[in-house]
Write a protein that holds these residues in place. Structure first.
Motif, PDB file in Angstrom:
ATOM      1  N   VAL A 283       0.980  -1.303   0.183  1.00 43.29           N
ATOM      2  CA  VAL A 283      -0.112  -0.197   0.038  1.00 43.29           C
ATOM      3  C   VAL A 283       0.827   1.251   0.141  1.00 43.29           C
ATOM      4  N   ALA A 284       2.191   1.024   0.474  1.00 39.15           N
ATOM      5  CA  ALA A 284       3.121   2.324   0.421  1.00 39.15           C
ATOM      6  C   ALA A 284       3.195   2.477  -0.982  1.00 39.15           C
ATOM      7  N   LEU A 285       3.268   1.561  -1.803  1.00 39.73           N
ATOM      8  CA  LEU A 285       3.527   2.198  -3.231  1.00 39.73           C
ATOM      9  C   LEU A 285       2.645   2.846  -4.030  1.00 39.73           C
ATOM     10  N   LEU A 286       1.143   2.101  -3.498  1.00 40.80           N
ATOM     11  CA  LEU A 286       0.043   2.691  -3.826  1.00 40.80           C
ATOM     12  C   LEU A 286      -0.040   4.206  -3.500  1.00 40.80           C
TER      13      LEU A 286
ATOM     14  N   GLU B 131      -8.395   2.317  -6.804  1.00 40.70           N
ATOM     15  CA  GLU B 131      -7.713   1.579  -5.907  1.00 40.70           C
ATOM     16  C   GLU B 131      -7.659   0.341  -5.927  1.00 40.70           C
ATOM     17  N   LYS B 132      -8.251  -0.543  -6.246  1.00 39.64           N
ATOM     18  CA  LYS B 132      -8.501  -1.892  -6.581  1.00 39.64           C
ATOM     19  C   LYS B 132      -7.331  -2.270  -7.617  1.00 39.64           C
TER      20      LYS B 132
ATOM     21  N   PRO C 217     -15.581   8.082  -2.250  1.00 40.38           N
ATOM     22  CA  PRO C 217     -15.828   6.695  -2.348  1.00 40.38           C
ATOM     23  C   PRO C 217     -14.470   5.837  -2.822  1.00 40.38           C
ATOM     24  N   LEU C 218     -14.168   4.847  -2.006  1.00 41.51           N
ATOM     25  CA  LEU C 218     -13.067   3.726  -2.725  1.00 41.51           C
ATOM     26  C   LEU C 218     -13.887   3.212  -4.076  1.00 41.51           C
ATOM     27  N   GLY C 219     -12.990   2.777  -4.875  1.00 49.40           N
ATOM     28  CA  GLY C 219     -13.425   2.041  -6.263  1.00 49.40           C
ATOM     29  C   GLY C 219     -12.156   1.452  -6.998  1.00 49.40           C
TER      30      GLY C 219
ATOM     31  N   LEU D  51     -11.083   7.112   8.945  1.00 52.55           N
ATOM     32  CA  LEU D  51     -12.084   6.168   8.724  1.00 52.55           C
ATOM     33  C   LEU D  51     -11.497   5.469   7.024  1.00 52.55           C
ATOM     34  N   ARG D  52     -11.807   6.547   6.191  1.00 57.95           N
ATOM     35  CA  ARG D  52     -11.485   6.028   4.728  1.00 57.95           C
ATOM     36  C   ARG D  52     -10.089   5.677   4.668  1.00 57.95           C
ATOM     37  N   GLY D  53      -9.167   6.229   5.297  1.00 54.17           N
ATOM     38  CA  GLY D  53      -7.574   5.751   5.133  1.00 54.17           C
ATOM     39  C   GLY D  53      -7.570   4.396   5.862  1.00 54.17           C
ATOM     40  N   ARG D  54      -8.029   4.197   6.795  1.00 55.07           N
ATOM     41  CA  ARG D  54      -7.953   2.824   7.370  1.00 55.07           C
ATOM     42  C   ARG D  54      -8.815   1.694   6.558  1.00 55.07           C
ATOM     43  N   TRP D  55      -9.741   2.165   5.824  1.00 56.93           N
ATOM     44  CA  TRP D  55     -10.441   1.211   4.722  1.00 56.93           C
ATOM     45  C   TRP D  55      -9.543   1.173   3.362  1.00 56.93           C
ATOM     46  N   LYS D  56      -8.909   2.135   3.133  1.00 55.03           N
ATOM     47  CA  LYS D  56      -8.068   2.067   1.846  1.00 55.03           C
ATOM     48  C   LYS D  56      -6.916   1.050   2.230  1.00 55.03           C
ATOM     49  N   LYS D  57      -6.381   1.093   3.194  1.00 54.42           N
ATOM     50  CA  LYS D  57      -5.318   0.010   3.331  1.00 54.42           C
ATOM     51  C   LYS D  57      -5.812  -1.456   3.576  1.00 54.42           C
ATOM     52  N   MET D  58      -7.072  -1.609   4.179  1.00 50.61           N
ATOM     53  CA  MET D  58      -7.963  -2.687   4.194  1.00 50.61           C
ATOM     54  C   MET D  58      -8.157  -3.431   2.805  1.00 50.61           C
ATOM     55  N   VAL D  59      -8.412  -2.596   1.697  1.00 52.05           N
ATOM     56  CA  VAL D  59      -8.459  -3.082   0.367  1.00 52.05           C
ATOM     57  C   VAL D  59      -7.292  -3.939  -0.066  1.00 52.05           C
TER      58      VAL D  59
END
Length: 407
Positions: A5-8, A340-341, A335-337, A270-278
């Protein structure tokens, strides 16, 4: 903690090319893996803990280009905490390190001190300068407390940090998982805080949630190998500051001029946490559910790759459902989408035989970060009515390993 995720998050930063340096990740075989401010003139009750000017470039005569030297307590001197603590020390901050080991004898072998070998340049703190403690009660109160423990140790954090806190202290908790709700409650209970409003803590200025996006391994006591990445992201979990801008500026000032630590700030934690969860949920999850496999085995197997893609979709569904419930469909959140994936999957293709942190915990029979990284997302999905059949199956398998090996 996982470097993908660091790369992302750093892909858009020009500085990222200096992190990569054309080197492939070096992974120590089954080594222990991954177990940030306010420029103030306020003088603390004990002036031994007050921030003092730190001359840029070491010039104490000019009186110009002054930074602030902070007293920083690193709680968790493992792979991640030692790396960031060593970098802060290198930048001139006064860093104390807490280790959970029962003795410092191991740290004194071979001359003692702390040695970090790194793609960003090695750091050595000799024993005479390495302030390491086995109890936080023996440490001085700090301007910043940086906690770098795994979420399986969340319950011990309040007791560990309380001796280090002052009303102006800022706390950065670098950890995987959806931890903030429970952590804030635990801190309030430990400090008997019954009067602070929601979103505030009476024991410190600000509590940040941090995400270390790094490939770092603890090879032996006092020896850390940092092989890739290092991006540190943070957002506010609770604060008594007058403005969000103040908290962001404080975080950025702590790491101003710190080598090898690119930073980003999440205005929506909260969004940052979920982004890493992806990334964490499919790749940490599948690596454990399959009994301990590397990332290249996941992306190169057609069935596992399809499964990872499906878990990403389910993670994004839960994330956006919770964000909408928290801030409203028309609220100020993004929104995430698919972007990110797709980026994460593309980056995973080039990762090679990387061992995820949870896979290392499984194979080394250490406590796994199950509750906050895996079970909590499923609980939130259930509460929100989001269907996550693939994720639920993976979590069930991980919990079976947890029971089987007592992890």
């Amino acid at each position: 903690l996982d470097w993908l995720v660091a790369l992302l998050l750093a892909a858009s930063c020009k500085a990222w090319s200096s992190v990569v340096r054309g080197r492939a990740p070096r992974v120590a075989s089954l080594a222990e893996q991954a177990d940030s401010s306010i420029d103030t003139t306020t003088v603390h009750a004990t002036d031994m803990s007050a921030p003092i000017p730190l001359e840029e470039n070491g010039d104490a005569k000019t009186g110009t280009n002054k930074k602030t030297r902070f007293k920083v307590a690193i709680v968790g001197a493992g792979a991640v905490g030692s790396y960031y603590g060593a970098r802060l020390h290198e930048a001139g901050h006064d860093c104390q390190f807490y280790t959970r080991t029962t003795t410092t004898a191991g740290l004194e072998e071979g001359g003692g001190g702390l040695l970090v070998t790194s793609v960003e340049g090695d750091i050595e703190i000799p024993s005479r300068d390495y302030q390491v403690f086995n109890s936080t009660s023996e440490m001085q109160p700090a301007d910043w407390v940086v906690v770098a423990l795994k979420s399986s140790s969340l319950h011990v954090i309040p007791e560990l940090i309380v001796p280090l806190l002052q009303p102006t202290t800022r706390v950065l908790v670098i950890m995987n998982g959806l931890i903030e709700n429970d952590l804030v409650g635990m801190i309030k209970e430990t400090t008997n805080d019954t009067t602070s409003p929601k979103g505030q803590l009476g024991c410190c200025q600000t509590l940040y949630g941090g995400m270390a996006l790094i490939c770092s391994n603890r090879l032996e006591p006092g020896r850390i190998d940092h092989s890739y990445a290092g991006l540190l992201s943070a957002g506010v979990a609770a604060t008594s500051s007058l403005s969000p801008e103040e908290d962001e500026a404080a975080f950025r000032r702590l790491f101003d001029g710190v080598k090898g630590v690119p930073i980003t700030y999440d205005s929506n934690l909260l969004r940052g946490r979920w982004k890493k969860m992806v990334w964490n949920l499919p790749f940490n999850g599948i690596s454990v559910a399959m009994g301990g496999i590397t990332v290249d085995q996941i992306v190169n197997d057609p069935g596992l790759r399809k499964l990872a893609d499906a878990i990403m979709d389910e993670t994004i569904l839960v994330a956006n459902t919770e964000l909408a419930a928290e801030y409203g469909d028309d609220g100020d959140w993004e929104p995430l989408g698919d972007a990110e994936k797709d980026q994460m999957m593309t980056l995973s293709d080039g990762m090679g035989p990387y061992r995820t942190s949870t896979m290392l915990d499984l194979t080394n029979r250490r406590a796994m970060e199950v509750k906050y990284m895996f079970r909590e997302p499923v609980k939130r999905a259930d509460r929100l009515g989001a269907k996550v059949p693939q994720l639920r199956t993976i979590v069930t398998m991980i919990e079976a390993y947890q029971r089987k090996y007592g992890l």
